[in-house]
Design a protein around this motif. Structure first.
Motif, PDB file in Angstrom:
ATOM      1  N   ALA A 152      -2.456  -1.749   4.762  1.00 54.83           N
ATOM      2  CA  ALA A 152      -1.209  -1.590   4.151  1.00 54.83           C
ATOM      3  C   ALA A 152      -1.413  -0.692   3.053  1.00 54.83           C
ATOM      4  O   ALA A 152      -0.548   0.196   2.788  1.00 54.83           O
ATOM      5  N   VAL A 153      -2.421  -0.627   2.397  1.00 60.42           N
ATOM      6  CA  VAL A 153      -2.642   0.511   1.105  1.00 60.42           C
ATOM      7  C   VAL A 153      -2.978   1.716   1.808  1.00 60.42           C
ATOM      8  O   VAL A 153      -2.432   2.797   1.123  1.00 60.42           O
ATOM      9  N   ARG A 154      -3.455   2.003   2.914  1.00 54.42           N
ATOM     10  CA  ARG A 154      -3.676   3.407   3.545  1.00 54.42           C
ATOM     11  C   ARG A 154      -2.504   3.898   3.827  1.00 54.42           C
ATOM     12  O   ARG A 154      -2.556   5.284   4.140  1.00 54.42           O
ATOM     13  N   SER A 155      -1.624   3.074   4.517  1.00 54.82           N
ATOM     14  CA  SER A 155      -0.366   3.722   5.116  1.00 54.82           C
ATOM     15  C   SER A 155       0.562   4.540   4.282  1.00 54.82           C
ATOM     16  O   SER A 155       0.799   4.331   3.085  1.00 54.82           O
ATOM     17  N   GLU A 156       0.872   5.527   5.018  1.00 52.26           N
ATOM     18  CA  GLU A 156       1.730   6.394   4.272  1.00 52.26           C
ATOM     19  C   GLU A 156       3.253   5.944   4.651  1.00 52.26           C
ATOM     20  O   GLU A 156       4.351   6.512   3.640  1.00 52.26           O
ATOM     21  N   SER A 157       3.469   5.048   5.388  1.00 54.15           N
ATOM     22  CA  SER A 157       4.931   4.619   5.664  1.00 54.15           C
ATOM     23  C   SER A 157       5.234   3.500   4.932  1.00 54.15           C
ATOM     24  O   SER A 157       4.434   2.408   5.021  1.00 54.15           O
ATOM     25  N   GLY A 158       6.158   3.437   4.273  1.00 50.81           N
ATOM     26  CA  GLY A 158       6.621   2.098   3.670  1.00 50.81           C
ATOM     27  C   GLY A 158       6.837   1.089   4.423  1.00 50.81           C
ATOM     28  O   GLY A 158       6.528   0.005   4.404  1.00 50.81           O
ATOM     29  N   HIS A 159       7.609   1.418   5.643  1.00 50.15           N
ATOM     30  CA  HIS A 159       8.023   0.457   6.627  1.00 50.15           C
ATOM     31  C   HIS A 159       6.552  -0.276   7.281  1.00 50.15           C
ATOM     32  O   HIS A 159       6.424  -1.419   7.338  1.00 50.15           O
ATOM     33  N   ALA A 160       5.701   0.679   7.535  1.00 47.48           N
ATOM     34  CA  ALA A 160       4.474   0.053   8.014  1.00 47.48           C
ATOM     35  C   ALA A 160       3.486  -0.580   7.177  1.00 47.48           C
ATOM     36  O   ALA A 160       2.960  -1.696   7.492  1.00 47.48           O
ATOM     37  N   ALA A 161       3.679  -0.068   5.913  1.00 49.29           N
ATOM     38  CA  ALA A 161       2.740  -1.034   4.845  1.00 49.29           C
ATOM     39  C   ALA A 161       3.590  -2.511   4.559  1.00 49.29           C
ATOM     40  O   ALA A 161       2.422  -3.394   4.276  1.00 49.29           O
ATOM     41  N   VAL A 189      -6.233  -8.354  -2.295  1.00 48.15           N
ATOM     42  CA  VAL A 189      -5.129  -7.942  -2.339  1.00 48.15           C
ATOM     43  C   VAL A 189      -4.769  -7.776  -3.941  1.00 48.15           C
ATOM     44  O   VAL A 189      -4.422  -6.369  -3.981  1.00 48.15           O
ATOM     45  N   VAL A 190      -5.074  -8.509  -4.800  1.00 45.64           N
ATOM     46  CA  VAL A 190      -4.452  -8.283  -6.101  1.00 45.64           C
ATOM     47  C   VAL A 190      -5.355  -7.266  -6.696  1.00 45.64           C
ATOM     48  O   VAL A 190      -4.811  -6.280  -7.421  1.00 45.64           O
ATOM     49  N   VAL A 191      -6.669  -7.372  -6.606  1.00 45.41           N
ATOM     50  CA  VAL A 191      -7.529  -6.534  -7.087  1.00 45.41           C
ATOM     51  C   VAL A 191      -7.309  -4.931  -6.508  1.00 45.41           C
ATOM     52  O   VAL A 191      -7.510  -3.755  -6.998  1.00 45.41           O
ATOM     53  N   LEU A 192      -7.120  -4.977  -5.153  1.00 48.24           N
ATOM     54  CA  LEU A 192      -7.024  -3.751  -4.354  1.00 48.24           C
ATOM     55  C   LEU A 192      -5.630  -3.046  -4.786  1.00 48.24           C
ATOM     56  O   LEU A 192      -5.756  -1.769  -5.063  1.00 48.24           O
ATOM     57  N   CYS A 193      -4.795  -3.677  -5.048  1.00 47.70           N
ATOM     58  CA  CYS A 193      -3.475  -3.039  -5.542  1.00 47.70           C
ATOM     59  C   CYS A 193      -3.558  -2.483  -7.131  1.00 47.70           C
ATOM     60  O   CYS A 193      -3.144  -1.526  -7.564  1.00 47.70           O
ATOM     61  N   LEU A 194      -4.388  -3.227  -7.837  1.00 47.72           N
ATOM     62  CA  LEU A 194      -4.678  -2.741  -9.080  1.00 47.72           C
ATOM     63  C   LEU A 194      -5.250  -1.332  -9.189  1.00 47.72           C
ATOM     64  O   LEU A 194      -5.171  -0.344  -9.852  1.00 47.72           O
ATOM     65  N   VAL A 195      -6.643  -1.415  -8.374  1.00 48.21           N
ATOM     66  CA  VAL A 195      -7.491  -0.252  -8.418  1.00 48.21           C
ATOM     67  C   VAL A 195      -6.756   0.909  -7.775  1.00 48.21           C
ATOM     68  O   VAL A 195      -7.087   2.145  -8.122  1.00 48.21           O
ATOM     69  N   SER A 196      -5.935   0.497  -6.605  1.00 47.95           N
ATOM     70  CA  SER A 196      -5.489   1.781  -6.061  1.00 47.95           C
ATOM     71  C   SER A 196      -3.914   2.056  -6.648  1.00 47.95           C
ATOM     72  O   SER A 196      -3.514   3.195  -6.241  1.00 47.95           O
ATOM     73  N   ARG A 197      -3.516   1.351  -7.411  1.00 47.27           N
ATOM     74  CA  ARG A 197      -2.047   1.599  -8.156  1.00 47.27           C
ATOM     75  C   ARG A 197      -1.306   1.640  -7.064  1.00 47.27           C
ATOM     76  O   ARG A 197      -0.221   2.499  -7.179  1.00 47.27           O
ATOM     77  N   ARG A 198      -1.357   0.930  -6.129  1.00 49.35           N
ATOM     78  CA  ARG A 198      -0.275   0.760  -4.968  1.00 49.35           C
ATOM     79  C   ARG A 198       0.220  -0.631  -4.877  1.00 49.35           C
ATOM     80  O   ARG A 198      -0.544  -1.481  -4.599  1.00 49.35           O
ATOM     81  N   ALA A 199       1.316  -0.685  -5.143  1.00 48.90           N
ATOM     82  CA  ALA A 199       1.977  -2.433  -4.956  1.00 48.90           C
ATOM     83  C   ALA A 199       2.882  -2.667  -3.870  1.00 48.90           C
ATOM     84  O   ALA A 199       3.257  -3.523  -3.672  1.00 48.90           O
ATOM     85  N   ARG A 200       3.036  -1.582  -2.898  1.00 47.57           N
ATOM     86  CA  ARG A 200       3.527  -1.865  -1.717  1.00 47.57           C
ATOM     87  C   ARG A 200       3.226  -2.827  -0.894  1.00 47.57           C
ATOM     88  O   ARG A 200       4.248  -3.627  -0.308  1.00 47.57           O
ATOM     89  N   PRO A 201       1.868  -3.258  -0.620  1.00 49.69           N
ATOM     90  CA  PRO A 201       1.744  -4.410   0.233  1.00 49.69           C
ATOM     91  C   PRO A 201       2.071  -5.883  -0.296  1.00 49.69           C
ATOM     92  O   PRO A 201       2.281  -6.934   0.376  1.00 49.69           O
TER      93      PRO A 201
END
Length: 478
Positions: A152-161, A189-201
């Motif tokens: 989800a974090v790696r995905s470039e598509s919002g729909h796929a994420a 998930v919480v830490v992954l979103c924080l370090v990647s700065r991607r909240a899409r998942p």
């Protein structure tokens, strides 16, 4: 070597590791069931509206675990339950390889190393391997959720994420529905979103988790498990149990903790963790989703669960597998240690696993309940009932006897009925069980006052046999 070539080679190695890990469990598939295995099958077989949480019995576990046991019971019982355990191990190793591929796509060895970490740790008896329990059955859900969250974090598509997030949330909830402390995916998930700065998942994870929990609660209620009582069992009860263990199990706790920590060291896993962790301070390549923070946070959560539970059974160590696999994936994103150092760490783990498996093969784990099972098989008659005091429900499952007392395991007795008032009323009443089986000579134990219940037992029951530390009573003819 071109990417397709090494990818095919890596896939073959990951598959081989998964098969080997599963084969390590196969020789033990037919051995006698442990108390937890037998108890879960017994409970699942009668799960329907009844007088307690799951039918007529209580266990402080979520409905996902009971549902898996029900599937195994319908598919054949003990063999099927062991088969589920083997499938869980194979799936865990494969998913670990996938995680290595996602985390370090440019490193050919990454999926092999992550799969090797999982294979060695799930195969060794020092992690409670060869016995099917919540930790083992929860592993595929945890690794599956971690893989989906990474996608989800790696995905470039919002729909796929979004959809990868839904899968991650549902899988993570699946782990928690097998054992309530298996919250690894959500920590990740919480830490992954924080370090990647991607909240899409986050949205997808929330929707997926809520849907999975809602369906599980609805399905459990349809079989008679009240949602309020379920909350008390999986949350409130665990708090009460922790208090009882801390205040009463003062003699057994240090010994169990020492044995568990010794087993952990003996696997070689701490050495591998140190070798890999020394590479974590280096930076990852631009554009790579750094798994260092999520891996450390997940492993920290798992250590908290293992050390904070208080009971310190060996199979609790199986809960460290996702964190150690993540640590391996994070290290593979960086320049790895020297080949000799890395090979030495994995060789040590392999020698430990093989040695432990060989020892168990030569000195099989004896089930102390077997003499009681054999005696009751010879003397019990159809329609008889029994209470086993306390914590060996595999005796009931193997003999086909039902218990009129709802607490099959010892910890619920210590929380629900520490002075054995309910058991005493049962033994003194018209529906008293035909047989009472005691581990030792008294109903009392740590955290349990058996004074009154022992007196009632002496008034209404006759001693029939003692066998290998067990005492068997039959109700008198009155």
């Amino acid at each position: 070597m071109t990417a397709p070539d090494w990818t095919r080679s890596a896939r073959a190695r990951v598959a081989a590791l998964a098969v080997v890990a599963g084969l390590c469990w196969l020789p033990y598939a037919g051995r006698r069931l442990s108390p937890d295995e037998g108890g879960l099958l017994l409970l699942a077989a009668q799960w329907s509206p009844g007088s307690s949480l799951y039918g007529d019995y209580f266990v402080d576990r979520p409905p996902g675990l009971i549902a898996l046991a029900a599937v195994a019971d319908a598919a054949g019982g003990g063999w099927a339950l062991r088969g589920l355990g083997i499938l869980a191990v194979v799936a865990t190793v494969v998913l670990s390889g996938v995680l290595g591929r996602l985390g370090a796509p440019d490193r050919p060895s990454a999926p092999v190393l992550t799969a090797a970490t999982a294979a060695l740790l799930t195969a060794t008896p020092l992690f409670g391997g060869t016995v099917v329990n919540g930790e083992v059955l929860g592993l595929p859900f945890l690794l599956g959720g971690i893989v989906a969250a990474t996608c989800a974090v790696r995905s470039e598509s919002g729909h796929a994420a979004l959809w990868w997030g839904v899968l991650a949330g549902a899988s993570g909830a699946g782990g928690a529905l097998v054992k309530q402390s298996l919250l690894d995916v959500f920590v990740f998930v919480v830490v992954l979103c924080l370090v990647s700065r991607r909240a899409r998942p986050v949205l997808g994870v929330t929707v997926g988790a809520a849907a999975a929990v809602g369906i599980a609660i609805w399905a459990a209620a349809a079989r008679g498990t009240d949602p309020g009582e379920l909350w008390d069992a999986v949350v409130v009860f665990r708090q009460q149990a922790a208090s009882v263990i801390a205040s009463s199990a003062t003699d057994t706790t240090p010994r169990r903790l020492g044995a568990m920590l010794l087993a952990l060291v003996a696997t070689g896993a701490p050495i591998l963790a140190v070798v890999l962790a020394r590479r974590l301070p280096t930076r990852v390549a631009p554009g790579v989703v750094d798994l260092r923070g999520p891996a450390l946070a997940t492993l920290a959560w798992e250590l908290f669960v293992v050390l904070g539970g208080g009971s310190y059974w060996l199979h609790y160590l199986m809960g460290l597998v996702p964190g150690l696999v993540l640590l391996t994936a994070a290290a593979c994103q960086r320049p790895l240690p020297g080949r000799r150092v890395l090979a030495a760490a994995y060789t040590l783990m392999a020698v430990s696993a093989v040695g432990a498996l060989a020892f168990v093969a030569v000195q099989p784990i004896q089930r102390p309940e077997h003499p009681v099972i054999a005696w009751l098989d010879d003397h019990a008659t159809p329609g008889d009932t029994a209470v086993v005091a306390f914590g060996a429900p595999n005796i009931l499952q193997a003999t086909g006897l039902r218990s009129p007392y709802p607490d099959l395991w010892s910890l619920p007795v210590r929380v629900h009925d520490p002075e054995l008032h309910d058991l005493g009323e049962l033994l003194d009443g018209p529906d008293r069980p035909t047989w009472v089986v005691i581990a030792g000579k008294s109903l009392g134990s740590w955290g349990i006052d058996g004074t009154n219940a022992d007196r009632i037992l002496a008034d209404h029951y006759d001693l029939q046999a003692t066998t290998d530390g067990w005492t068997i009573y039959r109700k008198d003819a009155q």
